[in-house]
Design an enzyme around this catalytic site. Structure first.
Site, mmCIF file in Angstrom:
data_model
loop_
_atom_site.group_PDB
_atom_site.id
_atom_site.type_symbol
_atom_site.label_atom_id
_atom_site.label_comp_id
_atom_site.label_asym_id
_atom_site.label_seq_id
_atom_site.Cartn_x
_atom_site.Cartn_y
_atom_site.Cartn_z
ATOM 1 N N HIS A 121 0.864 -1.183 0.000
ATOM 2 C CA HIS A 121 0.000 0.000 0.000
ATOM 3 C C HIS A 121 0.903 1.236 0.000
ATOM 4 O O HIS A 121 2.029 1.200 0.494
ATOM 5 C CB HIS A 121 -0.868 -0.035 1.256
ATOM 6 C CG HIS A 121 -1.947 0.987 1.322
ATOM 7 N ND1 HIS A 121 -1.705 2.300 1.674
ATOM 8 C CD2 HIS A 121 -3.289 0.901 1.104
ATOM 9 C CE1 HIS A 121 -2.850 2.965 1.685
ATOM 10 N NE2 HIS A 121 -3.825 2.149 1.345
ATOM 11 N N ASP A 198 2.981 -4.126 7.966
ATOM 12 C CA ASP A 198 1.709 -3.437 7.756
ATOM 13 C C ASP A 198 0.607 -4.468 7.973
ATOM 14 O O ASP A 198 0.362 -5.320 7.119
ATOM 15 C CB ASP A 198 1.666 -2.870 6.333
ATOM 16 C CG ASP A 198 0.304 -2.292 5.955
ATOM 17 O OD1 ASP A 198 -0.640 -2.375 6.763
ATOM 18 O OD2 ASP A 198 0.184 -1.779 4.821
ATOM 19 N N GLN A 201 -4.580 -5.274 6.868
ATOM 20 C CA GLN A 201 -5.479 -6.316 6.368
ATOM 21 C C GLN A 201 -5.273 -7.647 7.085
ATOM 22 O O GLN A 201 -5.944 -8.630 6.766
ATOM 23 C CB GLN A 201 -5.260 -6.512 4.861
ATOM 24 C CG GLN A 201 -5.423 -5.267 4.019
ATOM 25 C CD GLN A 201 -6.833 -4.723 4.018
ATOM 26 O OE1 GLN A 201 -7.798 -5.450 4.274
ATOM 27 N NE2 GLN A 201 -6.988 -3.440 3.728
ATOM 28 N N LYS A 224 -10.832 -0.963 10.268
ATOM 29 C CA LYS A 224 -10.992 -2.150 9.428
ATOM 30 C C LYS A 224 -11.372 -3.383 10.248
ATOM 31 O O LYS A 224 -11.549 -4.468 9.688
ATOM 32 C CB LYS A 224 -9.708 -2.420 8.642
ATOM 33 C CG LYS A 224 -9.326 -1.299 7.671
ATOM 34 C CD LYS A 224 -8.051 -1.628 6.911
ATOM 35 C CE LYS A 224 -7.529 -0.425 6.140
ATOM 36 N NZ LYS A 224 -8.398 -0.028 5.031
ATOM 37 N N CYS A 361 -4.745 2.562 -3.726
ATOM 38 C CA CYS A 361 -3.519 3.090 -3.111
ATOM 39 C C CYS A 361 -2.366 2.111 -3.305
ATOM 40 O O CYS A 361 -1.573 1.866 -2.373
ATOM 41 C CB CYS A 361 -3.719 3.389 -1.630
ATOM 42 S SG CYS A 361 -4.889 4.710 -1.314
#
Length: 407
Positions: A121, A198, A201, A224, A361
């Site tokens: 991302h 990261d 997700q 999220k 993104c």
């Protein structure tokens, strides 16, 4: 999992969009919020609204207890060793920037390397680009396989003794690729590098154990995973957080201020300058309670079932291109031949189906895929197999609308 009971906890799902029942397939962008989270935030503002830490009155004590209680819930959720390792931020983007500015810039020098992948991302690319430019370090990329996965052999061939930071997504927000973070962390550590993950997700969909992964920093967002927007987390190993400089300066994060110099509070508060995101943190704590009640393993299995079924059903559509590997997280990214993804999303919206369209993104990944944009359907604990059937029907209508009819 009792999906019907779970769906009843999300009031936003009980509505029609353009005359059709809402089918929300955009959780990778933001999840919907259950009643316990909505009520927790409402209760804070109705009954306990006060600033935290410094007040000695009753409301201040209540608010502080709720805020720090949420930190402890996060600690347990990711199995951090101490709540001092849990920093509240605005989200994944802020968390990664804290590392890139507060740790990377003071510690990198010309000749050092930062290693990332093309599937990242923008939030896990741009901070490292800027850190490399500011320090003279070199930015290197691990190559991707044709299906959007990475081989550990390629990681070993890219990471060197000059590598100081490896930054990688846990789960790709476009391909759904689930990266072998634990194995990559070992490779990084064997070369004396740290790994920044990261987890935007990852944390919402699977059990995350930062000790088992042996990651040095792990970043994720509340919005999220059923929590409010504007709240996120940065986890870090204590010794690295101690070496990381604050990025925001002001009240709350100071120990002592003199006319010409200041000192910082201990962890975690040295990173939380100003009035923190109190309601968001309380909402995140409520979201963690909600997810734990359902069970992260149950959520992972449910999401996997949805992704597998979506791959199976979408693959039957003539003229569709699906991106990413067979084994994936809870999303499917695709394009219909001769139909721009924005047009696909517009037609689906007319049917009450919410999907995401664009570059997500991830423009370097779009270039690697040789497309300008894609459509993406992403799933969560409140989605059903029937909703995927509705998505397939909507895509068939999209093809018919644009004259791309089956043979």
């Amino acid at each position: 999992m009792d999906i019907k009971a779970i769906r009843e906890m999300f009031p936003i799902l009980d509505q029609e969009v353009n005359g059709n029942p809402l089918v929300y397939l955009d959780t990778s962008a933001t999840s919907q919020k259950p009643l316990p989270v909505i009520k927790a935030v409402d209760d804070y503002y109705r009954n306990n609204n006060s600033n935290v830490h410094r007040g000695v009155h009753t409301l201040g004590t209540r608010a502080t207890d709720q805020y720090e209680g949420a930190r402890e819930k996060v600690r347990a959720f990711i199995n951090a060793e101490s709540a001092a390792q849990v920093i509240f931020t605005r989200g994944t983007t802020t968390s990664i920037n804290f590392v890139a500015y507060g740790y990377a810039r003071p510690n990198l020098k010309p000749g050092d390397e930062i290693v990332i992948t093309p599937m990242e991302h923008h939030s896990n690319i741009i901070p490292w680009q800027q850190a490399a430019k500011a320090t003279g370090a070199t930015l290197k990329y691990i190559s991707l396989q044709e299906d959007g996965t990475i081989l550990l052999e390629d990681v070993r061939n890219t990471v060197s003794d000059q590598t100081k930071i490896v930054a990688i997504t846990h789960v790709s927000n476009v391909l759904g690729t689930i990266n072998p973070v634990k194995e990559i962390a070992k490779i990084a550590h064997d070369h004396g590098a740290i790994i920044v993950v990261d987890g935007a997700q990852g944390a919402p969909h699977m059990k995350v154990d930062v000790v088992d992964l042996d990651c040095d920093f792990y970043a994720f967002s509340g919005h999220k995973m059923c929590a409010p927007t504007g709240i996120g987390v940065l986890y870090g190993k204590r010794e690295l957080l101690e070496k990381t400089e604050p990025v925001e300066f002001g009240g709350e994060m100071i120990d002592f201020v003199d006319l010409y110099d200041s000192t910082w509070k201990e962890l975690p508060w040295k990173f939380e300058g100003g009035t923190p995101i109190i309601a968001g943190a309380i909402g995140l704590g409520a979201a963690i309670d909600f997810l734990n009640d359902i069970g992260m393993n149950n959520i992972y299995e449910h999401d996997k079932k949805l992704a597998d079924y979506a791959l199976e059903r979408l693959s039957t559509i003539d003229g569709i291109t699906i991106y990413g590997p067979e084994e994936r997280g809870a999303l499917v990214t695709f394009n219909l031949d001769d139909v721009h993804p924005h047009d696909t999303a517009t037609v689906l919206d007319a049917e009450g189906i919410a999907v995401r369209a664009g570059h997500h993104c991830a423009q370097p990944l779009m270039k690697w895929l040789d497309v300008t944009a894609t459509a993406r359907a992403s799933f969560y604990l409140y989605n059903t197999l029937e909703e995927i059937d509705t998505l397939v029907d909507g895509l068939l209508k999209t093809k018919e609308y644009f004259g791309n009819v089956f043979e």
